[in-house]
Design a protein around this motif. Structure first.
Motif, PDB file in Angstrom:
ATOM      1  N   GLU A  29      -3.989  -6.962  -7.381  1.00 21.34           N
ATOM      2  CA  GLU A  29      -4.630  -6.295  -6.239  1.00 21.34           C
ATOM      3  C   GLU A  29      -5.703  -5.301  -6.684  1.00 21.34           C
ATOM      4  O   GLU A  29      -6.808  -5.279  -6.135  1.00 21.34           O
ATOM      5  CB  GLU A  29      -3.559  -5.592  -5.398  1.00 21.34           C
ATOM      6  N   LYS A  30      -5.397  -4.490  -7.710  1.00 17.77           N
ATOM      7  CA  LYS A  30      -6.366  -3.499  -8.163  1.00 17.77           C
ATOM      8  C   LYS A  30      -7.540  -4.128  -8.884  1.00 17.77           C
ATOM      9  O   LYS A  30      -8.618  -3.530  -8.974  1.00 17.77           O
ATOM     10  CB  LYS A  30      -5.669  -2.483  -9.072  1.00 17.77           C
TER      11      LYS A  30
ATOM     12  N   LYS B  95      -9.203  -5.818   1.769  1.00 21.95           N
ATOM     13  CA  LYS B  95      -7.824  -5.880   1.276  1.00 21.95           C
ATOM     14  C   LYS B  95      -6.833  -5.676   2.416  1.00 21.95           C
ATOM     15  O   LYS B  95      -5.807  -6.358   2.487  1.00 21.95           O
ATOM     16  CB  LYS B  95      -7.610  -4.831   0.188  1.00 21.95           C
ATOM     17  N   LYS B  96      -7.148  -4.746   3.299  1.00 18.78           N
ATOM     18  CA  LYS B  96      -6.266  -4.522   4.445  1.00 18.78           C
ATOM     19  C   LYS B  96      -6.223  -5.748   5.349  1.00 18.78           C
ATOM     20  O   LYS B  96      -5.164  -6.112   5.868  1.00 18.78           O
ATOM     21  CB  LYS B  96      -6.734  -3.290   5.222  1.00 18.78           C
TER      22      LYS B  96
ATOM     23  N   LYS C 142      -5.485   3.767   3.387  1.00 17.16           N
ATOM     24  CA  LYS C 142      -6.741   4.070   2.711  1.00 17.16           C
ATOM     25  C   LYS C 142      -7.012   2.994   1.656  1.00 17.16           C
ATOM     26  O   LYS C 142      -6.448   3.021   0.567  1.00 17.16           O
ATOM     27  CB  LYS C 142      -6.678   5.450   2.057  1.00 17.16           C
ATOM     28  N   ALA C 143      -7.831   2.041   2.007  1.00 18.14           N
ATOM     29  CA  ALA C 143      -8.225   0.955   1.103  1.00 18.14           C
ATOM     30  C   ALA C 143      -9.432   0.255   1.709  1.00 18.14           C
ATOM     31  O   ALA C 143      -9.774   0.485   2.874  1.00 18.14           O
ATOM     32  CB  ALA C 143      -7.069  -0.033   0.903  1.00 18.14           C
TER      33      ALA C 143
ATOM     34  N   PHE D 140       0.812  -1.217   0.000  1.00 17.59           N
ATOM     35  CA  PHE D 140       0.000   0.000   0.000  1.00 17.59           C
ATOM     36  C   PHE D 140       0.846   1.268   0.000  1.00 17.59           C
ATOM     37  O   PHE D 140       0.358   2.329   0.398  1.00 17.59           O
ATOM     38  CB  PHE D 140      -0.926   0.007   1.222  1.00 17.59           C
TER      39      PHE D 140
ATOM     40  N   CYS E 124     -11.270 -10.520  -1.947  1.00 16.00           N
ATOM     41  CA  CYS E 124     -10.309 -10.445  -0.840  1.00 16.00           C
ATOM     42  C   CYS E 124     -10.916 -11.000   0.450  1.00 16.00           C
ATOM     43  O   CYS E 124     -10.219 -11.627   1.251  1.00 16.00           O
ATOM     44  CB  CYS E 124      -9.867  -8.996  -0.632  1.00 16.00           C
TER      45      CYS E 124
ATOM     46  N   SER F 214      -0.616   4.817  -0.522  1.00 18.10           N
ATOM     47  CA  SER F 214      -2.057   4.796  -0.214  1.00 18.10           C
ATOM     48  C   SER F 214      -2.310   5.072   1.263  1.00 18.10           C
ATOM     49  O   SER F 214      -3.299   4.605   1.823  1.00 18.10           O
ATOM     50  CB  SER F 214      -2.652   3.431  -0.598  1.00 18.10           C
TER      51      SER F 214
END
Length: 448
Positions: free
Chosen positions: A165-166, A99-100, A94-95, A26, A173, A29
């Motif tokens: 990932e994107k 995903k985090k 920031k996601a 990240f 996820c 991000s």
């Protein structure tokens, strides 16, 4: 007291390695700048390490020597360090939380893997066993294990996870977190009660243990690779459908142009007969019938006409095509186009971009309430930028994946917004989509 400081130093080393793995996917991000985030993270690590070290030091002093304390130490570690680090991590990055969560669980599993290596290295050193492992040898073993494992783990993330990932949504996820969480729980249980002295004395068990750890990373590598291949196949299929769709649009336009040309030729061929009939009507004093005949002729000549919106042939054909389609479906169509005849944008890209915008607008507007059945197209060049906006009515129903709008067509497979964003990025611009009530707003900026 020296044991406390050695323990504190070891905690900082181990958690810093863990924090780097969490942050690596990240980079860029963060809620704050990279420098500020790194400084705040270091403060959080130092604080939780100090708390954890103080509690463990207190336990080691107060608990009788004959009682094992490894379980208490692990409970403090997971209960204090992990929870505090997770709270800061979820705030700083920031996601979407799925995903985090996946990266956090992956990093935590990796941290256990690194600690396992460190403990194995520790068992190889001729150091007298202590109730709380602390000292220079502990820090060195943790640092060595991290130096060996971190480059490989970062390479794994770079080659397998970050390329997809994107493309992965929150649901994907979230599903990937489930087996990783189960695996992590198993590793925590094993790690808590494992005697590394016994493990090092049995090569078969040692190979089996690390084989299981490595198999988890291999499994996820295969999953990511399969997902990437599947997504590439999906993109190729979508591009094929887009190209086929635009070819159909052009074929329809060429058919209409051919029909118009043929109509003009037929009209010219019939012109002599029309003039002869008009002449006879006027000579016989039948002027009213002559006027009525002229009106019918003019009305017929107006059919199948391509509306002139601008001098650019591609834009004009698409605007005329979808404008007529909108009017056939009782949708008010209004276009304001000010662009040069020749643009530096490739005709295929321009066709895909404008065709998708207008097709989506027509499909959406026909399901809108009566007073919202509208489409407004604006195209204007300002300096070296081309701005395109399409405002259209719709039924107010939207489906989103995070901040990304999904197609409302079957299985979200509409030819839509992702291809528009890709074309905008290709020309150094951007695309923005938003909705307000029963109006959907699309805007695209392209650099000329």
């Amino acid at each position: 007291m020296s044991d406390f400081f050695w323990l504190l130093a070891d905690n900082i080393v181990v958690i810093s390695v863990f924090a780097f793995l969490c942050a690596y996917p990240f980079l860029g991000s963060f809620r704050f700048s990279n420098k500020k985030t790194a400084l705040l993270t270091l403060l959080v690590i130092s604080a939780v390490s100090a708390i954890d070290s103080a509690i463990i030091f207190y336990i080691s002093v107060t608990v009788p020597e004959e009682e094992p304390i490894s379980v208490q130490i692990d409970l403090v570690f997971y209960g204090i360090i992990i929870l505090f680090c997770m709270a800061w991590y979820f705030y700083a990055v920031k996601a979407v939380w799925q995903k985090k969560a996946f990266v956090f669980l992956f990093a935590l599993t990796s941290a256990l893997f690194i600690l396992s290596i460190a403990n194995c290295i520790l068992e190889l050193l001729p150091v007298e066993a202590k109730r709380v492992t602390a000292g220079l040898h502990t820090i060195l073993s943790s640092f060595t294990a991290g130096a060996v494992a971190i480059p490989s783990l970062c390479l794994f993330l770079k080659l397998f996870y970050m390329p997809v990932e994107k493309k992965m949504g929150a649901k994907e996820c979230g599903y990937l977190c489930i087996p990783l969480l189960i695996l992590l729980i198993i590793f925590v249980i094993v790690f808590t009660f494992m005697d590394y002295a016994d493990l090092m004395s049995e090569p078969t068990s040692l190979l089996l243990y690390f084989g299981l750890l490595l198999s988890a990373f291999v499994l996820y590598g295969v999953i990511f690779r399969m997902y990437r291949l599947a997504y590439e196949q999906y993109e190729a299929n979508e591009k094929y459908l887009q190209t086929k769709h635009q070819i159909n649009i052009r074929d329809e336009q060429y058919r209409r142009i051919s029909e118009n040309i043929e109509n003009v030729r037929q009209q010219r061929h019939d012109m002599r007969h029309h003039m002869v009939l008009l002449c006879e009507l006027l000579e016989n004093g039948k002027s009213e019938k002559a006027i009525e005949y002229l009106k019918q002729y003019l009305e017929h000549s107006e059919t199948q006409r391509i509306t002139k919106y601008c001098g650019n042939s591609v834009i004009n054909l698409l605007a005329s095509h979808y404008g007529d389609m909108a009017k056939e479906r009782n949708i008010a169509f209004n276009a304001h186009i000010q662009v040069p005849n020749n643009l530096t944008i490739q005709d295929m890209d321009l066709s895909v971009l404008l065709g998708n915008l207008l097709e989506n607008a027509v499909d959406a507007a026909q399901s809108a309430p009566e007073d919202k059945r509208i489409i407004k197209l604006n195209m204007i060049c300002s300096g070296k930028m081309l701005a395109i906006t399409v405002d259209n009515g719709f039924d107010g129903r939207v489906e989103k994946n995070g901040e990304k709008y999904l197609s409302t067509k079957s299985e979200h497979r509409g030819l839509g917004l992702s291809s528009l964003a890709d074309i905008a990025a290709k020309y150094g611009g951007g695309a923005d989509f938003r909705s307000d009530g029963n109006i959907f707003y699309s805007s695209v900026m392209l650099s000329l």
